[in-house]
Design a protein around this motif. Structure first.
Motif, PDB file in Angstrom:
ATOM      1  N   ALA A  43       0.684  -1.450   0.051  1.00 18.47           N
ATOM      2  CA  ALA A  43       0.063   0.257   0.096  1.00 18.47           C
ATOM      3  C   ALA A  43       1.053   1.828  -0.091  1.00 18.47           C
ATOM      4  O   ALA A  43       0.726   2.026  -0.511  1.00 18.47           O
ATOM      5  CB  ALA A  43      -0.769  -0.057   1.534  1.00 18.47           C
ATOM      6  N   GLU A  44       1.993   1.515   0.827  1.00 22.55           N
ATOM      7  CA  GLU A  44       2.754   2.303   0.935  1.00 22.55           C
ATOM      8  C   GLU A  44       3.202   2.896  -0.522  1.00 22.55           C
ATOM      9  O   GLU A  44       3.511   3.778  -1.367  1.00 22.55           O
ATOM     10  CB  GLU A  44       3.383   2.414   2.060  1.00 22.55           C
ATOM     11  CG  GLU A  44       3.069   2.243   3.157  1.00 22.55           C
ATOM     12  CD  GLU A  44       4.120   2.220   4.121  1.00 22.55           C
ATOM     13  OE1 GLU A  44       5.229   2.059   4.003  1.00 22.55           O
ATOM     14  OE2 GLU A  44       3.480   2.706   5.568  1.00 22.55           O
ATOM     15  N   ALA A  45       4.082   1.539  -1.261  1.00 21.31           N
ATOM     16  CA  ALA A  45       4.678   1.674  -2.463  1.00 21.31           C
ATOM     17  C   ALA A  45       3.616   1.538  -3.349  1.00 21.31           C
ATOM     18  O   ALA A  45       3.527   2.962  -4.362  1.00 21.31           O
ATOM     19  CB  ALA A  45       5.070  -0.199  -3.035  1.00 21.31           C
ATOM     20  N   CYS A  46       2.647   1.709  -3.213  1.00 19.35           N
ATOM     21  CA  CYS A  46       1.927   2.116  -4.497  1.00 19.35           C
ATOM     22  C   CYS A  46       1.113   3.973  -4.159  1.00 19.35           C
ATOM     23  O   CYS A  46       0.977   4.332  -5.206  1.00 19.35           O
ATOM     24  CB  CYS A  46       0.103   1.629  -4.253  1.00 19.35           C
ATOM     25  SG  CYS A  46      -0.039  -0.498  -4.445  1.00 19.35           S
ATOM     26  N   ARG A  47       1.139   4.206  -3.360  1.00 15.22           N
ATOM     27  CA  ARG A  47       0.589   5.531  -3.022  1.00 15.22           C
ATOM     28  C   ARG A  47       1.763   6.627  -3.480  1.00 15.22           C
ATOM     29  O   ARG A  47       1.900   7.544  -3.849  1.00 15.22           O
ATOM     30  CB  ARG A  47       1.136   5.814  -1.064  1.00 15.22           C
ATOM     31  CG  ARG A  47      -0.891   5.726  -1.345  1.00 15.22           C
ATOM     32  CD  ARG A  47      -1.368   6.104   0.876  1.00 15.22           C
ATOM     33  NE  ARG A  47      -0.117   5.778   2.127  1.00 15.22           N
ATOM     34  CZ  ARG A  47      -0.381   4.598   2.354  1.00 15.22           C
ATOM     35  NH1 ARG A  47      -1.398   3.726   1.665  1.00 15.22           N
ATOM     36  NH2 ARG A  47       0.834   4.088   3.463  1.00 15.22           N
ATOM     37  N   ALA A  48       3.111   5.785  -2.480  1.00 13.94           N
ATOM     38  CA  ALA A  48       4.511   6.423  -3.230  1.00 13.94           C
ATOM     39  C   ALA A  48       4.796   6.791  -4.648  1.00 13.94           C
ATOM     40  O   ALA A  48       5.029   7.305  -5.370  1.00 13.94           O
ATOM     41  CB  ALA A  48       5.565   5.925  -2.584  1.00 13.94           C
ATOM     42  N   ALA A  49       3.938   5.832  -5.443  1.00 14.47           N
ATOM     43  CA  ALA A  49       4.154   5.499  -7.270  1.00 14.47           C
ATOM     44  C   ALA A  49       3.053   6.222  -7.718  1.00 14.47           C
ATOM     45  O   ALA A  49       2.567   6.180  -9.061  1.00 14.47           O
ATOM     46  CB  ALA A  49       4.120   4.654  -7.277  1.00 14.47           C
ATOM     47  N   GLY A  50       2.329   6.330  -6.928  1.00 13.87           N
ATOM     48  CA  GLY A  50       0.737   7.434  -7.269  1.00 13.87           C
ATOM     49  C   GLY A  50      -0.358   6.413  -7.840  1.00 13.87           C
ATOM     50  O   GLY A  50      -0.816   6.804  -8.959  1.00 13.87           O
ATOM     51  N   ARG A  51      -0.364   4.908  -8.026  1.00  7.03           N
ATOM     52  CA  ARG A  51      -1.080   3.889  -8.392  1.00  7.03           C
ATOM     53  C   ARG A  51      -2.193   3.614  -7.142  1.00  7.03           C
ATOM     54  O   ARG A  51      -2.316   3.455  -5.566  1.00  7.03           O
ATOM     55  CB  ARG A  51      -0.626   2.960  -8.236  1.00  7.03           C
ATOM     56  CG  ARG A  51       0.983   3.141  -9.690  1.00  7.03           C
ATOM     57  CD  ARG A  51       1.793   1.895  -9.542  1.00  7.03           C
ATOM     58  NE  ARG A  51       0.972   1.188 -10.017  1.00  7.03           N
ATOM     59  CZ  ARG A  51       1.040  -0.480 -10.013  1.00  7.03           C
ATOM     60  NH1 ARG A  51       2.974  -0.210 -10.577  1.00  7.03           N
ATOM     61  NH2 ARG A  51       0.923  -0.951 -10.804  1.00  7.03           N
ATOM     62  N   ASP A  52      -3.222   3.213  -7.356  1.00  5.46           N
ATOM     63  CA  ASP A  52      -4.145   2.255  -7.051  1.00  5.46           C
ATOM     64  C   ASP A  52      -4.042   0.915  -5.746  1.00  5.46           C
ATOM     65  O   ASP A  52      -3.254   0.300  -6.889  1.00  5.46           O
ATOM     66  CB  ASP A  52      -5.591   2.415  -7.674  1.00  5.46           C
ATOM     67  CG  ASP A  52      -6.499   2.080  -6.873  1.00  5.46           C
ATOM     68  OD1 ASP A  52      -6.610   0.309  -6.475  1.00  5.46           O
ATOM     69  OD2 ASP A  52      -6.948   2.469  -5.990  1.00  5.46           O
ATOM     70  N   ARG A  53      -3.789   0.769  -4.844  1.00 12.75           N
ATOM     71  CA  ARG A  53      -3.679  -0.314  -4.403  1.00 12.75           C
ATOM     72  C   ARG A  53      -4.170  -1.780  -5.101  1.00 12.75           C
ATOM     73  O   ARG A  53      -3.490  -2.727  -4.911  1.00 12.75           O
ATOM     74  CB  ARG A  53      -4.718  -0.309  -3.107  1.00 12.75           C
ATOM     75  CG  ARG A  53      -3.954  -2.085  -2.391  1.00 12.75           C
ATOM     76  CD  ARG A  53      -1.798  -2.228  -2.199  1.00 12.75           C
ATOM     77  NE  ARG A  53      -1.949  -3.940  -1.643  1.00 12.75           N
ATOM     78  CZ  ARG A  53      -2.358  -4.703  -1.930  1.00 12.75           C
ATOM     79  NH1 ARG A  53      -2.697  -4.388  -3.670  1.00 12.75           N
ATOM     80  NH2 ARG A  53      -2.214  -6.150  -1.969  1.00 12.75           N
TER      81      ARG A  53
END
Length: 255
Positions: A43-53
């Motif tokens: 979830a944190e990686a997705c937020r950092a990449a601007g992606r949806d979980r």
């Protein structure tokens, strides 16, 4: 009652059963904690990449782990399971056939194992040659199944790790897409040892985009493991293959 239970006596059997129940509860708690941590990292990686979980699928790699670990994962909501050795995967998948799981074969695969793997794998991530793809196609047709194939991309010069050279991947993808009883899912790779995984996964994304020019539905990018899932998600991974961070250090496989 088993012979060893008769020899041990009722009190001993009761104590042993209590220990086994306690061990089962502890193992479930361990796996639940590992899953929560991995989910947080994704979830944190997705937020950092601007992606949806929801764009990233967790594949729990359960090699060397008993079927009971897979049952626990399934009960905790995991639906995608990865294995890399047919001799472990085949009996495990058979034992757990009633569970709502998608089985991913993620290890290097010899052509002579295609018949066995085709019997349970829903997606094979390690297709790096036409001969293997054709064998999977033949066996899937014999069984009346459709199997997903990902082209494994070599991101280094180590032939022992498998994979097609990046320049050869688009043509191999075309050949796989033309086969029956298999579908082209996309690409897979393992980050080279000693290299910045972000740079490696950036190259993989370029290869994936080249494949998608002719096959727009081949959107799967299988990349990232316990140590480099953040970099993989940052560079477009749709599937991450997690073992150690989820289930702990591997132990010898025992059935």
């Amino acid at each position: 009652m088993r012979r060893d239970e008769i020899a041990a006596g009722p009190a001993d059997v009761e104590r042993r059963d209590e220990v086994e129940r306690r061990d089962e509860v502890e193992r479930r708690d361990e796996i639940a904690a590992g899953l929560a941590d991995v989910e947080r990292r994704i979830a944190e990686a997705c937020r950092a990449a601007g992606r949806d979980r929801g764009e990233v699928t967790l594949i729990a790699v359960t090699k060397t782990r008993p079927a009971e670990d897979v049952r626990i994962l399934a009960d905790l909501g995991v639906r995608d399971v990865g294995e890399n050795r047919d001799q472990e995967a085949a009996p495990k998948a058979h034992e757990l056939a009633a569970l709502p799981l998608t089985w991913h074969f993620v290890g290097q695969l010899q052509t002579n194992k295609a018949r066995s793997v085709a019997g349970y794998a829903d997606v094979v991530h390690s297709v790096d040659r036409l001969r293997l793809a054709a064998a999977l196609s033949k066996e899937a047709g014999r069984l009346g199944r459709e199997i997903g194939c990902l082209v494994q991309v070599s991101l280094d010069d180590d032939p022992g790790r498998g994979g097609a050279l990046p320049a050869d991947v688009p043509a191999l993808a075309d050949e796989i897409a033309a086969l029956g009883h298999v579908w082209l899912g996309g690409v897979m790779a393992v980050a080279p040892l000693g290299e910045d995984p972000g740079k490696a996964f950036a190259r993989l994304r370029e290869v994936a985009q080249a494949v998608q020019e002719n096959h727009p539905r081949a959107t799967m990018i299988s990349a990232g493991m316990s140590d480099d899932l953040t970099e993989a998600v940052a560079h477009g991974a749709t599937h991450v293959r997690i073992g150690t961070a989820l289930l702990g250090r591997r132990k010898p496989f025992v059935r």
